[in-house]
Scaffold this motif. Structure first.
Motif, mmCIF file in Angstrom:
data_model
loop_
_atom_site.group_PDB
_atom_site.id
_atom_site.type_symbol
_atom_site.label_atom_id
_atom_site.label_comp_id
_atom_site.label_asym_id
_atom_site.label_seq_id
_atom_site.Cartn_x
_atom_site.Cartn_y
_atom_site.Cartn_z
ATOM 1 N N LEU A 3 0.790 -1.229 0.000
ATOM 2 C CA LEU A 3 0.000 0.000 0.000
ATOM 3 C C LEU A 3 0.827 1.286 0.000
ATOM 4 C CD1 LEU A 3 -2.756 -1.036 2.587
ATOM 5 C CD2 LEU A 3 -2.861 -1.150 0.088
ATOM 6 N N VAL A 4 1.910 1.309 0.752
ATOM 7 C CA VAL A 4 2.675 2.555 0.857
ATOM 8 C C VAL A 4 3.581 2.759 -0.348
ATOM 9 C CG1 VAL A 4 4.326 3.859 2.253
ATOM 10 C CG2 VAL A 4 2.602 2.423 3.369
ATOM 11 N N PHE A 5 4.308 1.704 -0.731
ATOM 12 C CA PHE A 5 5.228 1.789 -1.868
ATOM 13 C C PHE A 5 4.887 0.722 -2.907
ATOM 14 C CE2 PHE A 5 7.676 2.932 2.000
ATOM 15 C CZ PHE A 5 7.918 4.277 1.714
ATOM 16 N N PRO A 6 3.663 0.725 -3.441
ATOM 17 C CA PRO A 6 3.297 -0.325 -4.405
ATOM 18 C C PRO A 6 4.112 -0.198 -5.676
ATOM 19 C CG PRO A 6 1.653 1.417 -4.422
ATOM 20 C CD PRO A 6 2.591 1.721 -3.279
ATOM 21 N N ARG A 7 4.470 -1.342 -6.237
ATOM 22 C CA ARG A 7 5.245 -1.347 -7.476
ATOM 23 C C ARG A 7 4.378 -0.889 -8.634
ATOM 24 N NH1 ARG A 7 8.475 -6.718 -8.623
ATOM 25 N NH2 ARG A 7 8.357 -5.673 -10.630
ATOM 26 N N ALA A 8 4.902 0.053 -9.398
ATOM 27 C CA ALA A 8 4.149 0.546 -10.555
ATOM 28 C C ALA A 8 4.085 -0.492 -11.657
ATOM 29 C CB ALA A 8 4.785 1.830 -11.087
ATOM 30 N N ASP A 9 5.079 -1.423 -11.679
ATOM 31 C CA ASP A 9 5.128 -2.406 -12.764
ATOM 32 C C ASP A 9 4.586 -3.760 -12.338
ATOM 33 O OD1 ASP A 9 7.121 -2.969 -10.958
ATOM 34 O OD2 ASP A 9 8.600 -3.562 -12.460
ATOM 35 N N ALA A 10 3.908 -3.810 -11.176
ATOM 36 C CA ALA A 10 3.378 -5.089 -10.719
ATOM 37 C C ALA A 10 2.306 -5.583 -11.676
ATOM 38 C CB ALA A 10 2.782 -4.957 -9.310
ATOM 39 N N ALA A 11 2.356 -6.874 -11.957
ATOM 40 C CA ALA A 11 1.403 -7.441 -12.903
ATOM 41 C C ALA A 11 0.014 -7.503 -12.295
ATOM 42 C CB ALA A 11 1.846 -8.857 -13.293
ATOM 43 N N PRO A 12 -1.020 -7.145 -13.058
ATOM 44 C CA PRO A 12 -2.379 -7.249 -12.532
ATOM 45 C C PRO A 12 -2.799 -8.700 -12.447
ATOM 46 C CG PRO A 12 -2.409 -6.677 -14.855
ATOM 47 C CD PRO A 12 -0.976 -6.656 -14.439
ATOM 48 N N PRO A 13 -3.777 -9.020 -11.627
ATOM 49 C CA PRO A 13 -4.237 -10.400 -11.536
ATOM 50 C C PRO A 13 -4.675 -10.919 -12.895
ATOM 51 C CG PRO A 13 -5.171 -9.075 -9.769
ATOM 52 C CD PRO A 13 -4.504 -8.122 -10.719
ATOM 53 N N ALA A 14 -4.245 -12.141 -13.211
ATOM 54 C CA ALA A 14 -4.599 -12.712 -14.502
ATOM 55 C C ALA A 14 -6.029 -13.216 -14.462
ATOM 56 C CB ALA A 14 -3.659 -13.870 -14.830
ATOM 57 N N ARG A 15 -6.654 -13.287 -15.619
ATOM 58 C CA ARG A 15 -7.995 -13.857 -15.678
ATOM 59 C C ARG A 15 -7.990 -14.978 -16.688
ATOM 60 N NH1 ARG A 15 -11.263 -11.761 -19.903
ATOM 61 N NH2 ARG A 15 -10.175 -10.231 -21.188
ATOM 62 N N THR A 16 -8.797 -15.966 -16.463
ATOM 63 C CA THR A 16 -8.896 -17.080 -17.380
ATOM 64 C C THR A 16 -9.778 -16.688 -18.559
ATOM 65 O OG1 THR A 16 -8.686 -18.626 -15.553
ATOM 66 C CG2 THR A 16 -9.609 -19.474 -17.588
ATOM 67 N N VAL A 17 -9.281 -16.933 -19.767
ATOM 68 C CA VAL A 17 -10.012 -16.569 -20.974
ATOM 69 C C VAL A 17 -10.179 -17.802 -21.844
ATOM 70 C CG1 VAL A 17 -10.058 -15.011 -22.954
ATOM 71 C CG2 VAL A 17 -8.887 -14.317 -20.870
ATOM 72 N N ARG A 18 -11.366 -18.039 -22.309
ATOM 73 C CA ARG A 18 -11.613 -19.209 -23.148
ATOM 74 C C ARG A 18 -11.139 -18.958 -24.582
ATOM 75 N NH1 ARG A 18 -14.943 -23.015 -20.926
ATOM 76 N NH2 ARG A 18 -15.954 -22.440 -18.984
ATOM 77 N N ALA A 19 -10.781 -20.067 -25.228
ATOM 78 C CA ALA A 19 -10.227 -19.951 -26.568
ATOM 79 C C ALA A 19 -11.202 -19.350 -27.566
ATOM 80 C CB ALA A 19 -9.785 -21.338 -27.053
ATOM 81 N N ASP A 20 -12.518 -19.492 -27.314
ATOM 82 C CA ASP A 20 -13.485 -18.998 -28.283
ATOM 83 C C ASP A 20 -13.829 -17.527 -28.076
ATOM 84 O OD1 ASP A 20 -14.779 -19.265 -25.924
ATOM 85 O OD2 ASP A 20 -16.465 -20.448 -26.692
ATOM 86 N N THR A 21 -13.198 -16.888 -27.076
ATOM 87 C CA THR A 21 -13.489 -15.475 -26.845
ATOM 88 C C THR A 21 -12.262 -14.590 -26.932
ATOM 89 O OG1 THR A 21 -13.185 -15.723 -24.448
ATOM 90 C CG2 THR A 21 -15.398 -16.037 -25.314
ATOM 91 N N ALA A 22 -11.068 -15.177 -26.907
ATOM 92 C CA ALA A 22 -9.863 -14.358 -26.940
ATOM 93 C C ALA A 22 -8.688 -15.203 -27.375
ATOM 94 C CB ALA A 22 -9.588 -13.753 -25.565
ATOM 95 N N PRO A 23 -7.614 -14.567 -27.880
ATOM 96 C CA PRO A 23 -6.423 -15.300 -28.275
ATOM 97 C C PRO A 23 -5.635 -15.759 -27.059
ATOM 98 C CG PRO A 23 -6.047 -12.965 -28.478
ATOM 99 C CD PRO A 23 -7.495 -13.130 -28.134
ATOM 100 N N LEU A 24 -4.586 -16.527 -27.331
ATOM 101 C CA LEU A 24 -3.712 -17.026 -26.275
ATOM 102 C C LEU A 24 -3.172 -15.904 -25.427
ATOM 103 C CD1 LEU A 24 -1.998 -19.346 -25.053
ATOM 104 C CD2 LEU A 24 -0.280 -18.848 -26.789
#
Length: 376
Positions: A337-358
């Motif tokens: 909270l005090v010194f959060p990394r600006a480049d920290a990766a956001p939480p990933a989400r699961t995406v199905r093959a029929d709605t988005a690419p790899l």
């Protein structure tokens, strides 16, 4: 269920491992990620394909963490309900141990339980000295950093339930340190862990391993060690100031407040510049957040110190106990909270093959063959 094997310049054991896994359990699909090994290792990966694995290739070496993420993202897109067992390519994980972890995942699924499964070694028998010492150091550093005991922090044999794959993908890291970052996030993120004993296998004295236990452990734990050093320096400043002010004034609470203001200023400057390296972020917001945290810690400090000293504990022991209790809390809050990394990766989400690419951080850096297999 999938077995995911990240491989960089693998030895000749890889095709045999794939064949043994497919023969032992035909329901296991095997995905191998070639992490930029180059043409010299094309024959090994061709053998893995012939043995029944699908191979995804990074055009250049990007690190074990990146290879794991590529494989996990591939599986999450095309087989979102599949659990995954990750295994190393160097022959250290026997097919029976891989199956043992897979069975633990199936057992957890049958009970409605979601836990990261770790295949842990006891490091008994004929283990290379550098591996024995390195893993002992890594375990100790991990326990100091987290307060939790994990038998084998360096194991690459892990079972990941399907519902935890987005969480794993959201953890930053590209190299060997990535696997330790996953373990470091277990407690803060409330992820259960289960240990399964496996054999301790080292082929050719572990000559093929690209992992450096002490160096890579220190790399991921360095912020914690720096934070501990910064906190120790602030503790020294705080303690000296507290004793001097209490001796001069005889007022405990005002002395605690003044000493804490002085030590907090020192701690803020060191943490901002050295520990979390957040000098490129707005100092005003950091200072406000740090101030709120400092006030909360101060209130806790006063409450604990007053309680302990009023119940017969001397000032110095009371100070040590109080600071120890607040140390872990302070580190977690400052990092998040005090010194959060600006480049920290956001939480990933699961995406199905029929709605988005790899899902991959760099789609142009990898090639693959069409998906075949079954959802398990």
């Amino acid at each position: 269920m999938f077995v995911l094997i990240p491989a960089f310049e693998p030895g000749p054991a890889l095709p045999g491992l794939v064949a043994d896994l497919r023969r032992a359990d035909p329901d296991l699909d095997v995905l191998v990620v070639d992490d930029g090994s180059g043409p010299a290792f094309a024959e090994v990966f061709a053998g893995a394909r012939e043995a029944g694995a699908r191979v995804v290739t990074h055009e250049a070496n990007r690190g074990k963490g990146a290879a794991l993420k590529t494989g996990l993202a591939d599986i999450a897109v095309h087989f979102p309900d599949a659990d995954v067992v990750t295994a190393d390519a160097d022959g250290q994980h026997t097919p029976s141990d891989v199956l043992r972890v897979a069975d633990a995942l199936r057992e957890d699924a049958g009970r409605g339980r979601s836990a990261l499964v770790l295949g842990v070694r006891d490091f008994g028998g004929d283990v290379p000295l550098r591996s024995r010492v390195g893993n002992a150091v890594a375990r100790s550093l991990f326990r100091v950093a987290t307060g939790r005991r994990v038998t084998d922090t360096q194991t690459g044999l892990r079972g990941i339930p399907a519902d935890r794959i987005p969480w794993v993908l959201g953890i930053p890291g590209e190299g060997f340190e990535y696997e330790q970052r996953v373990l470091l996030r277990l407690a803060p993120d409330g992820v259960a862990v289960r240990e399964v004993p496996i054999a301790t296998v080292y082929l050719a004295r572990n000559a093929s391993s690209h992992f450096r236990p002490v160096r890579d452990s220190l790399r991921v734990l360095m912020p914690v060690l720096l934070f501990a050093s910064s906190s120790l320096a602030a503790f020294v400043v705080d303690t000296i100031a507290l004793f001097v002010l209490d001796l001069v004034t005889g007022w405990l609470v005002p002395s605690i407040v003044a000493a804490r203001i002085l030590s907090a200023t020192v701690n803020f400057v060191v943490n901002r510049r050295v520990v979390f390296r957040a000098r490129d972020q707005a100092v005003t917001g950091q200072a406000v957040r740090y101030g709120v945290l400092a006030l909360a810690l101060l209130a806790s400090n006063i409450a604990w110190m007053s309680f302990l000293t009023e119940n017969g504990l001397a000032l110095l022991p009371a100070k040590v106990v109080t600071e120890g209790v607040l140390f872990v809390l302070s580190y977690g809050v400052q990092r998040a909270l005090v010194f959060p990394r600006a480049d920290a990766a956001p939480p990933a989400r699961t995406v199905r093959a029929d709605t988005a690419p790899l899902v991959t951080a760099d789609p142009d850096a990898m090639t693959t063959t069409p998906i075949t297999g079954r959802i398990r």
